[in-house]
Write a protein that holds these residues in place. Sequence first.
Motif, PDB file in Angstrom:
ATOM      1  N   HIS A 253      46.652  38.900  32.293  1.00 39.03           N
ATOM      2  CA  HIS A 253      45.519  39.535  32.538  1.00 39.03           C
ATOM      3  C   HIS A 253      44.740  38.858  33.868  1.00 39.03           C
ATOM      4  O   HIS A 253      43.843  39.526  34.798  1.00 39.03           O
ATOM      5  CB  HIS A 253      44.128  39.468  31.456  1.00 39.03           C
ATOM      6  CG  HIS A 253      44.191  38.297  30.547  1.00 39.03           C
ATOM      7  ND1 HIS A 253      45.011  38.012  29.459  1.00 39.03           N
ATOM      8  CD2 HIS A 253      43.218  37.379  30.639  1.00 39.03           C
ATOM      9  CE1 HIS A 253      44.667  36.988  28.867  1.00 39.03           C
ATOM     10  NE2 HIS A 253      43.521  36.512  29.601  1.00 39.03           N
ATOM     11  N   LEU A 257      44.612  41.569  36.592  1.00 38.60           N
ATOM     12  CA  LEU A 257      43.234  42.058  36.775  1.00 38.60           C
ATOM     13  C   LEU A 257      42.361  41.334  37.620  1.00 38.60           C
ATOM     14  O   LEU A 257      42.406  39.852  37.560  1.00 38.60           O
ATOM     15  CB  LEU A 257      42.673  42.222  35.166  1.00 38.60           C
ATOM     16  CG  LEU A 257      43.667  43.143  34.333  1.00 38.60           C
ATOM     17  CD1 LEU A 257      43.008  42.871  32.950  1.00 38.60           C
ATOM     18  CD2 LEU A 257      43.363  44.620  34.759  1.00 38.60           C
ATOM     19  N   SER A 258      41.027  42.035  37.892  1.00 37.63           N
ATOM     20  CA  SER A 258      40.142  40.958  38.684  1.00 37.63           C
ATOM     21  C   SER A 258      38.862  41.899  38.293  1.00 37.63           C
ATOM     22  O   SER A 258      38.668  42.705  37.346  1.00 37.63           O
ATOM     23  CB  SER A 258      40.464  41.261  40.198  1.00 37.63           C
ATOM     24  OG  SER A 258      39.949  42.314  40.494  1.00 37.63           O
ATOM     25  N   ASP A 260      37.256  43.820  39.788  1.00 37.75           N
ATOM     26  CA  ASP A 260      37.227  45.170  40.243  1.00 37.75           C
ATOM     27  C   ASP A 260      37.383  45.944  39.058  1.00 37.75           C
ATOM     28  O   ASP A 260      36.846  47.174  39.016  1.00 37.75           O
ATOM     29  CB  ASP A 260      38.183  45.119  41.422  1.00 37.75           C
ATOM     30  CG  ASP A 260      37.749  44.493  42.621  1.00 37.75           C
ATOM     31  OD1 ASP A 260      36.624  44.158  42.955  1.00 37.75           O
ATOM     32  OD2 ASP A 260      38.526  44.558  43.786  1.00 37.75           O
ATOM     33  N   ASP A 261      37.975  45.554  37.821  1.00 36.90           N
ATOM     34  CA  ASP A 261      38.355  46.219  36.923  1.00 36.90           C
ATOM     35  C   ASP A 261      37.083  46.322  35.909  1.00 36.90           C
ATOM     36  O   ASP A 261      37.444  47.133  34.767  1.00 36.90           O
ATOM     37  CB  ASP A 261      39.551  45.841  36.157  1.00 36.90           C
ATOM     38  CG  ASP A 261      40.856  45.897  37.232  1.00 36.90           C
ATOM     39  OD1 ASP A 261      41.159  46.835  37.504  1.00 36.90           O
ATOM     40  OD2 ASP A 261      41.234  44.808  37.750  1.00 36.90           O
ATOM     41  N   GLU A 264      35.442  49.297  34.597  1.00 40.38           N
ATOM     42  CA  GLU A 264      35.844  50.337  33.602  1.00 40.38           C
ATOM     43  C   GLU A 264      36.010  49.722  31.979  1.00 40.38           C
ATOM     44  O   GLU A 264      35.928  50.260  31.118  1.00 40.38           O
ATOM     45  CB  GLU A 264      37.405  50.761  33.972  1.00 40.38           C
ATOM     46  CG  GLU A 264      38.258  51.474  33.111  1.00 40.38           C
ATOM     47  CD  GLU A 264      39.438  51.888  33.658  1.00 40.38           C
ATOM     48  OE1 GLU A 264      40.305  52.533  32.905  1.00 40.38           O
ATOM     49  OE2 GLU A 264      39.760  51.849  34.772  1.00 40.38           O
ATOM     50  N   LEU A 265      36.385  48.246  32.226  1.00 44.28           N
ATOM     51  CA  LEU A 265      36.535  47.590  30.876  1.00 44.28           C
ATOM     52  C   LEU A 265      35.502  47.171  30.085  1.00 44.28           C
ATOM     53  O   LEU A 265      35.545  46.989  28.885  1.00 44.28           O
ATOM     54  CB  LEU A 265      37.545  46.232  31.321  1.00 44.28           C
ATOM     55  CG  LEU A 265      38.878  46.356  31.922  1.00 44.28           C
ATOM     56  CD1 LEU A 265      39.432  45.040  32.187  1.00 44.28           C
ATOM     57  CD2 LEU A 265      39.593  47.080  30.659  1.00 44.28           C
ATOM     58  N   GLY A 269      37.113  43.579  28.833  1.00 45.29           N
ATOM     59  CA  GLY A 269      37.482  42.588  29.622  1.00 45.29           C
ATOM     60  C   GLY A 269      36.722  41.315  29.827  1.00 45.29           C
ATOM     61  O   GLY A 269      36.776  40.434  30.613  1.00 45.29           O
ATOM     62  N   GLU A 278      38.892  39.666  43.197  1.00 48.95           N
ATOM     63  CA  GLU A 278      40.317  40.221  43.739  1.00 48.95           C
ATOM     64  C   GLU A 278      40.714  39.498  44.748  1.00 48.95           C
ATOM     65  O   GLU A 278      42.116  39.051  44.525  1.00 48.95           O
ATOM     66  CB  GLU A 278      39.865  41.741  44.369  1.00 48.95           C
ATOM     67  CG  GLU A 278      41.250  42.302  44.806  1.00 48.95           C
ATOM     68  CD  GLU A 278      42.182  42.459  44.007  1.00 48.95           C
ATOM     69  OE1 GLU A 278      43.629  42.685  44.034  1.00 48.95           O
ATOM     70  OE2 GLU A 278      42.028  42.338  42.658  1.00 48.95           O
ATOM     71  N   PHE A 396      45.330  46.797  29.528  1.00 50.52           N
ATOM     72  CA  PHE A 396      46.162  47.687  30.656  1.00 50.52           C
ATOM     73  C   PHE A 396      46.665  49.034  30.343  1.00 50.52           C
ATOM     74  O   PHE A 396      48.031  49.479  30.687  1.00 50.52           O
ATOM     75  CB  PHE A 396      47.460  46.869  30.622  1.00 50.52           C
ATOM     76  CG  PHE A 396      47.559  45.223  30.830  1.00 50.52           C
ATOM     77  CD1 PHE A 396      46.996  45.058  32.106  1.00 50.52           C
ATOM     78  CD2 PHE A 396      47.550  44.311  29.768  1.00 50.52           C
ATOM     79  CE1 PHE A 396      46.733  43.745  32.282  1.00 50.52           C
ATOM     80  CE2 PHE A 396      47.407  43.067  30.049  1.00 50.52           C
ATOM     81  CZ  PHE A 396      46.932  42.714  31.602  1.00 50.52           C
ATOM     82  N   ARG A 399      48.959  51.502  32.633  1.00 52.59           N
ATOM     83  CA  ARG A 399      49.764  50.873  33.651  1.00 52.59           C
ATOM     84  C   ARG A 399      51.106  51.181  33.095  1.00 52.59           C
ATOM     85  O   ARG A 399      51.620  50.834  32.297  1.00 52.59           O
ATOM     86  CB  ARG A 399      49.294  49.304  33.665  1.00 52.59           C
ATOM     87  CG  ARG A 399      47.933  49.097  34.303  1.00 52.59           C
ATOM     88  CD  ARG A 399      47.756  47.643  34.718  1.00 52.59           C
ATOM     89  NE  ARG A 399      46.617  47.567  35.421  1.00 52.59           N
ATOM     90  CZ  ARG A 399      46.534  46.749  36.415  1.00 52.59           C
ATOM     91  NH1 ARG A 399      47.704  46.066  36.929  1.00 52.59           N
ATOM     92  NH2 ARG A 399      45.174  46.641  37.041  1.00 52.59           N
TER      93      ARG A 399
END
Length: 434
Positions: A253, A257-258, A260-261, A264-265, A269, A278, A396, A399
């Motif tokens: 992760h 992932l950064s 920036d995600d 959504e999470l 997250g 990022e 994820f 993905r």
Amino acid sequence: MLITGAELPDGRIRDVRTDEGRIAEIAESLHSLPNEETVDADGLTLLPGAIDVHVHFRQPGHGHKETWATGSRSAAAGGVTTVVDQPNTSPPTVDGEAFDEKSEFAANSAVNFGLNGGVNDDWDPDSLLSRPVFALGEVFLVDSTGDMGIDEARFEGALAAAAEAEIPVTVHAEDADLFDESVREADAGGTGEDANADLWSQYRTATAEIEAVEAACEAARGAGVDIHVAHTSTPEAAEHADAAGMSTEVTPHHLLLSRDDLDELGTFGRMNPPIRSEARREELYERVADGTVDLIATDHAPHTREEKEAGLWDAPSGVPGVETMLPLLLQEVRDGGLTLERVRDLIAANPAERFSLDSKGRVAEGYDADLTLVDLDDSDPVQADALHTKCDWTPFEGREAVFPELTVVDGTVVYDGRAGDRFTAGLGENVRQP
């Protein structure tokens, strides 16, 4: 067992015979023996089974999140043949009695395992270290996460005890004094997938990790002990540990992932340490690719969906990942970000070497027959409802990933995806058991 026509990471096509749990022969062509199980690996790649040195299988105490049966099946389906469980269960694994209790749960494992010992106010090093403990860890450098927290004096005591017992020390390095409390005071953060989880990344600052890694490495050098830094989330921390001669791991992760995600999470997250910008993620990826980072481990930390849907400041930290680690890394190979040889080293050869698992981590004669077969030409989207963890979600989702066809532990097939996800449980053994 005879595995025929497998492609090894170096591009050679070979037959591989296993016998009594070890790799007995590797050759261009081997003939099947009477009553020998044969696996047709034509078109498939044979890798050493992954060694995940950082999981939380939750038993005893929190079986509603994960069990050794579900967690180890998830590991096997992800090509992981050895896991190392962390001590923050209930009761925590801080003495011999708690170690013995956890060992009874681990007897249900489908894969081999190690059990880390913990360090808190109540730990009993004499009884704990008389057991086959894999390592001390993840030892907290400062009191940043509650009842498994540790102060500097106890950290130094843990280093000394581990040195005497000749076992490694794994460190969770974040300095709570450097968390940005103004972030927490200014915003309630929201709940669930609608939470502004970027606040968690702002709160648990990158500086808190970087300076804690520096302090941990300095203390370790003073004690004459090499430490292993868990779940490194910043390139600066990885570089400092490498320069100090200490080893590091990065989670999938933090690699993929950064911040920036996080829109959504949301709280799904939230993890410790948090995911970073990022730009930092890209730099960390470079450190993984160029060898600065030693290995990949998941910090598989499942929580129920209901638990993760709480408010940002109340939701538990952690994400599942033991089943998706190798598949996601193999997709990185398909996409050209990592070489297959680098992935092999990150998930097998390097953890075996770092933690003295001398017969594991390689496809070579005389090594343990811990193996996984994959089709690098076949990828599928990650879907939570197709995974085998008790946790019913994944960060994820959607993905692309390359999931194993077959996983072998000590010469026995423990997962067969070609036969309708068939598992063989209860065969795992403690890798530190004499």
